[in-house]
Each structure stands twice: as structure tokens, then as C-alpha cells.
Design a protein around this motif. Structure first.
Motif, PDB file in Angstrom:
ATOM      1  N   ARG A   1       0.830  -1.206   0.000  1.00  0.00           N
ATOM      2  CA  ARG A   1       0.000   0.000   0.000  1.00  0.00           C
ATOM      3  C   ARG A   1       0.864   1.255   0.000  1.00  0.00           C
ATOM      4  O   ARG A   1       1.993   1.235   0.463  1.00  0.00           O
TER       5      ARG A   1
ATOM      6  N   ASP B   1       1.691   3.963   1.808  1.00  0.00           N
ATOM      7  CA  ASP B   1       1.603   4.426   3.183  1.00  0.00           C
ATOM      8  C   ASP B   1       2.663   5.505   3.419  1.00  0.00           C
ATOM      9  O   ASP B   1       3.334   5.945   2.484  1.00  0.00           O
ATOM     10  N   LYS B   2       2.807   5.926   4.652  1.00  0.00           N
ATOM     11  CA  LYS B   2       3.749   6.997   4.991  1.00  0.00           C
ATOM     12  C   LYS B   2       5.185   6.636   4.591  1.00  0.00           C
ATOM     13  O   LYS B   2       5.903   7.465   4.036  1.00  0.00           O
ATOM     14  N   GLU B   3       5.591   5.394   4.852  1.00  0.00           N
ATOM     15  CA  GLU B   3       6.953   4.966   4.500  1.00  0.00           C
ATOM     16  C   GLU B   3       7.210   5.137   3.007  1.00  0.00           C
ATOM     17  O   GLU B   3       8.225   5.685   2.598  1.00  0.00           O
TER      18      GLU B   3
ATOM     19  N   CYS C   1       5.451   6.957   0.775  1.00  0.00           N
ATOM     20  CA  CYS C   1       5.325   8.352   0.353  1.00  0.00           C
ATOM     21  C   CYS C   1       6.570   9.166   0.699  1.00  0.00           C
ATOM     22  O   CYS C   1       6.928  10.083  -0.037  1.00  0.00           O
ATOM     23  N   ASN C   2       7.235   8.814   1.773  1.00  0.00           N
ATOM     24  CA  ASN C   2       8.437   9.548   2.180  1.00  0.00           C
ATOM     25  C   ASN C   2       9.635   9.330   1.266  1.00  0.00           C
ATOM     26  O   ASN C   2      10.580  10.114   1.302  1.00  0.00           O
TER      27      ASN C   2
END
Length: 69
Positions: free
Chosen positions: A42, A44-46, A48-49
Motif C-alpha cells: 500500500r 503508506d507513509k513509508e 510516500c516519504n
């Protein structure tokens, strides 16, 4: 209009490495079929960063469908 760039990664770890190594720098848009979840997981934040700063758009195409009996 643009250049097609296809990630070479076979799993999430490789995709993250591709992003970190700059291989996807300059990419502004991506098309994501549902099947790509098996590779990247997915968004997720990881994930996207590590995406390139140039990345602005993500088109998602995918719904699961079941055939009726």
C-alpha cells in the motif's frame, strides 16, 4: 509529451531502493494497476516519504471483481 519510466523492482524493498537511488527522479505521474500492490504494498507513509519530490499525481486503476457462480 513525456518519457515512460518503468520501475524494475520486484518487491517493496527494491522499489524503495529505486526511489532512494534517484532512478525515478523527475517522474511527475504514475499509473498504478491493482496488481502492483503485490510489488509495492500500500501507499503508506513509508512509501510516500521516499517518492521523488517531482511526483505529483497517482492514477489508480483497480477493483477486485469476482465472477458470479
Amino acid at each position: 509529451l513525456g518519457e515512460l519510466v518503468e520501475p524494475e523492482s520486484k518487491n517493496r524493498e527494491e522499489f524503495i531502493k529505486e526511489c532512494q537511488d534517484g532512478r525515478l527522479d523527475g517522474v511527475v505521474a504514475a499509473y498504478r494497476p491493482f496488481s502492483s500492490v503485490a510489488v509495492t504494498g500500500r501507499f503508506d507513509k513509508e512509501l510516500c516519504n521516499v517518492l521523488p519530490k517531482s511526483w505529483k499525481y497517482l492514477g489508480i486503476c483497480g477493483t477486485l471483481s469476482k465472477s458470479c457462480p
